[in-house]
Write a protein that holds these residues in place. Structure first.
Motif, PDB file in Angstrom:
ATOM      1  N   VAL A 136     -46.734 -37.870  -2.555  1.00  0.00           N
ATOM      2  CA  VAL A 136     -45.874 -36.689  -2.620  1.00  0.00           C
ATOM      3  C   VAL A 136     -44.525 -37.093  -3.206  1.00  0.00           C
ATOM      4  CG1 VAL A 136     -47.024 -35.740  -0.584  1.00  0.00           C
ATOM      5  CG2 VAL A 136     -44.806 -36.884  -0.319  1.00  0.00           C
ATOM      6  N   ARG A 137     -43.757 -36.098  -3.598  1.00  0.00           N
ATOM      7  CA  ARG A 137     -42.389 -36.334  -4.060  1.00  0.00           C
ATOM      8  C   ARG A 137     -41.431 -35.838  -2.997  1.00  0.00           C
ATOM      9  NH1 ARG A 137     -39.265 -32.726  -8.481  1.00  0.00           N
ATOM     10  NH2 ARG A 137     -37.265 -33.840  -8.470  1.00  0.00           N
ATOM     11  N   LEU A 138     -40.643 -36.763  -2.451  1.00  0.00           N
ATOM     12  CA  LEU A 138     -39.652 -36.365  -1.467  1.00  0.00           C
ATOM     13  C   LEU A 138     -38.506 -35.634  -2.158  1.00  0.00           C
ATOM     14  CD1 LEU A 138     -39.325 -39.441   0.932  1.00  0.00           C
ATOM     15  CD2 LEU A 138     -40.406 -37.238   1.404  1.00  0.00           C
ATOM     16  N   LEU A 139     -38.106 -34.509  -1.570  1.00  0.00           N
ATOM     17  CA  LEU A 139     -36.995 -33.712  -2.070  1.00  0.00           C
ATOM     18  C   LEU A 139     -35.814 -33.851  -1.118  1.00  0.00           C
ATOM     19  CD1 LEU A 139     -39.040 -30.471  -2.843  1.00  0.00           C
ATOM     20  CD2 LEU A 139     -38.521 -32.348  -4.420  1.00  0.00           C
ATOM     21  N   THR A 140     -34.668 -33.306  -1.506  1.00  0.00           N
ATOM     22  CA  THR A 140     -33.568 -33.280  -0.559  1.00  0.00           C
ATOM     23  C   THR A 140     -34.073 -32.610   0.721  1.00  0.00           C
ATOM     24  OG1 THR A 140     -31.323 -32.504  -0.153  1.00  0.00           O
ATOM     25  CG2 THR A 140     -32.687 -31.131  -1.550  1.00  0.00           C
ATOM     26  N   THR A 172     -10.728 -32.201   5.967  1.00  0.00           N
ATOM     27  CA  THR A 172     -12.015 -31.630   5.577  1.00  0.00           C
ATOM     28  C   THR A 172     -11.954 -31.034   4.180  1.00  0.00           C
ATOM     29  OG1 THR A 172     -11.475 -29.531   6.656  1.00  0.00           O
ATOM     30  CG2 THR A 172     -12.700 -31.142   7.951  1.00  0.00           C
ATOM     31  N   PHE A 173     -13.107 -31.024   3.524  1.00  0.00           N
ATOM     32  CA  PHE A 173     -13.242 -30.406   2.211  1.00  0.00           C
ATOM     33  C   PHE A 173     -14.705 -30.000   2.033  1.00  0.00           C
ATOM     34  CE2 PHE A 173     -13.799 -34.971   1.785  1.00  0.00           C
ATOM     35  CZ  PHE A 173     -14.912 -35.105   0.974  1.00  0.00           C
ATOM     36  N   PHE A 174     -14.970 -29.191   1.011  1.00  0.00           N
ATOM     37  CA  PHE A 174     -16.326 -28.722   0.737  1.00  0.00           C
ATOM     38  C   PHE A 174     -16.930 -29.443  -0.463  1.00  0.00           C
ATOM     39  CE2 PHE A 174     -14.552 -24.753   2.678  1.00  0.00           C
ATOM     40  CZ  PHE A 174     -15.441 -24.642   3.739  1.00  0.00           C
ATOM     41  N   LYS A 175     -18.226 -29.648  -0.394  1.00  0.00           N
ATOM     42  CA  LYS A 175     -19.019 -29.958  -1.572  1.00  0.00           C
ATOM     43  C   LYS A 175     -20.000 -28.793  -1.741  1.00  0.00           C
ATOM     44  CE  LYS A 175     -20.295 -34.402  -2.196  1.00  0.00           C
ATOM     45  NZ  LYS A 175     -19.396 -35.237  -3.036  1.00  0.00           N
ATOM     46  N   PRO A 176     -20.158 -28.243  -2.943  1.00  0.00           N
ATOM     47  CA  PRO A 176     -21.026 -27.079  -3.100  1.00  0.00           C
ATOM     48  C   PRO A 176     -22.500 -27.437  -2.988  1.00  0.00           C
ATOM     49  CG  PRO A 176     -20.200 -27.784  -5.230  1.00  0.00           C
ATOM     50  CD  PRO A 176     -19.495 -28.624  -4.201  1.00  0.00           C
ATOM     51  N   SER A 177     -23.301 -26.436  -2.683  1.00  0.00           N
ATOM     52  CA  SER A 177     -24.746 -26.655  -2.564  1.00  0.00           C
ATOM     53  C   SER A 177     -25.345 -27.154  -3.876  1.00  0.00           C
ATOM     54  CB  SER A 177     -25.443 -25.362  -2.133  1.00  0.00           C
ATOM     55  OG  SER A 177     -25.202 -24.324  -3.066  1.00  0.00           O
ATOM     56  N   THR A 178     -24.731 -26.807  -5.007  1.00  0.00           N
ATOM     57  CA  THR A 178     -25.233 -27.238  -6.311  1.00  0.00           C
ATOM     58  C   THR A 178     -25.001 -28.721  -6.578  1.00  0.00           C
ATOM     59  OG1 THR A 178     -23.145 -26.381  -7.214  1.00  0.00           O
ATOM     60  CG2 THR A 178     -25.098 -24.985  -7.439  1.00  0.00           C
ATOM     61  N   SER A 179     -24.250 -29.394  -5.702  1.00  0.00           N
ATOM     62  CA  SER A 179     -24.037 -30.839  -5.867  1.00  0.00           C
ATOM     63  C   SER A 179     -25.169 -31.664  -5.261  1.00  0.00           C
ATOM     64  CB  SER A 179     -22.700 -31.255  -5.249  1.00  0.00           C
ATOM     65  OG  SER A 179     -22.730 -31.128  -3.836  1.00  0.00           O
ATOM     66  N   VAL A 180     -26.079 -31.027  -4.530  1.00  0.00           N
ATOM     67  CA  VAL A 180     -27.090 -31.751  -3.764  1.00  0.00           C
ATOM     68  C   VAL A 180     -28.263 -32.170  -4.648  1.00  0.00           C
ATOM     69  CG1 VAL A 180     -28.774 -31.550  -1.882  1.00  0.00           C
ATOM     70  CG2 VAL A 180     -26.464 -30.617  -1.606  1.00  0.00           C
ATOM     71  N   VAL A 181     -28.666 -33.427  -4.508  1.00  0.00           N
ATOM     72  CA  VAL A 181     -29.909 -33.941  -5.077  1.00  0.00           C
ATOM     73  C   VAL A 181     -30.609 -34.774  -4.002  1.00  0.00           C
ATOM     74  CG1 VAL A 181     -29.232 -33.926  -7.507  1.00  0.00           C
ATOM     75  CG2 VAL A 181     -28.707 -35.921  -6.091  1.00  0.00           C
ATOM     76  N   ALA A 188     -23.368 -34.698  -7.199  1.00  0.00           N
ATOM     77  CA  ALA A 188     -22.391 -35.510  -6.454  1.00  0.00           C
ATOM     78  C   ALA A 188     -22.719 -35.655  -4.979  1.00  0.00           C
ATOM     79  CB  ALA A 188     -20.994 -34.912  -6.598  1.00  0.00           C
ATOM     80  N   CYS A 189     -23.862 -35.108  -4.521  1.00  0.00           N
ATOM     81  CA  CYS A 189     -24.183 -35.211  -3.098  1.00  0.00           C
ATOM     82  C   CYS A 189     -25.658 -35.529  -2.865  1.00  0.00           C
ATOM     83  CB  CYS A 189     -23.803 -33.916  -2.373  1.00  0.00           C
ATOM     84  SG  CYS A 189     -23.870 -34.039  -0.565  1.00  0.00           S
TER      85      CYS A 189
END
Length: 260
Positions: free
Chosen positions: A52-56, A87-96, A167-168
């Motif tokens: 299988v391919r592990l995803l985030t 504290t700061f945010f990282k957007p959901s689009t930064s996730v891999v 970036a995440c």
């Protein structure tokens, strides 16, 4: 329990990974129905993890990150320890996910790794007392708070420096049965150890962080809290293989490529 999100023949599912990570050939993922925020319901479909391919492991609505939560890291960056959590945010689009590429952003020439323990929230919550934070946590995973250090310095705020696409990295799975209070955390680049610390070195523990964050905002199931990085952050270059390892959880590995 290790909860993974995976793809098999084009189908994406959650599953429970069983076996010994030290012996990869023993690892099997048991697919579950629905989402992992309730007791898992096995479907009876099982796959060797190698097939299988592990995803985030989660697609968070938001990532709330904490800066300068290790004193030695604050010192190496020439900063004081903040009086309250930074504290700061990282957007959901930064996730891999694991084994996905980190794309070097074109506006930077100074990319850095930051190995971190990530907390995955298990239910909607706000105004959580620190001593009850464990009640809202699904589990823990590895994270790399990749940072465009030159942009961070130049721009004064961190939205682009820490929020660019890829970036995440998060993964490889969510561990639900680990005590996060004193875990070894490392980062290697091309096999060379760059960061080595323990979660017990956090200035503010997880319960305090969740209490502080939820005083201001509601956290949703699947949201992620990044808890800060130990000392030793350093450069990433195109072609590098970077790996974040956390005791009792696993290893998150990614390659740095030139953004096309």
């Amino acid at each position: 329990m290790r909860i993974a999100r995976f793809s098999h023949q084009g189908n994406v599912s959650f599953g429970v990974v069983q076996g010994d990570p030290a012996q990869p050939e023993t690892l099997v993922v048991h697919a579950i129905a629905g989402h992992p925020f309730e007791p898992p319901q096995p479907t009876g479909v099982n796959h060797p993890l190698s097939q299988v391919r592990l995803l985030t492991p989660m697609l968070p609505n938001k990532i709330v990150a904490v800066g300068r939560n290790y004193a030695e890291h604050a010192k190496e960056m020439g900063n004081e320890v903040p009086e309250t959590p930074l504290t700061f945010f990282k957007p959901s689009t930064s996730v891999v996910g694991p084994s996905e590429n980190i794309a070097y952003p074109p506006f930077s020439s100074e990319l850095s790794h930051e190995a971190e323990l990530a907390v995955v929230i298990g239910r909607m919550c706000r105004e959580v007392p620190a001593d009850r934070a464990h009640e809202v946590i699904l589990g823990y995973t590895c994270a790399n708070d990749v940072t465009a250090r030159d942009a961070q310095r130049a721009e004064g705020q961190w939205a682009r420096a820490k929020g660019f696409d890829t970036a995440c990295p998060l993964g490889p799975w969510i561990e639900t049965d680990v005590d996060p209070s004193d875990l070894a955390i490392t980062c290697t680049v091309n096999g060379e150890v760059r960061q080595s610390g323990r979660t017990s070195q956090m200035i503010r523990p997880i319960g305090e962080l969740i209490s502080f964050i939820t005083e201001a905002m509601t956290l949703l199931p699947g949201d992620v809290v990044l808890t800060g990085t130990p000392a030793g952050v350093g450069p990433l270059n195109v072609g590098d293989e970077v790996a974040v390892g956390i005791e009792g959880i696993g290893t998150l590995a990614n390659k740095v490529i030139k953004r096309g």
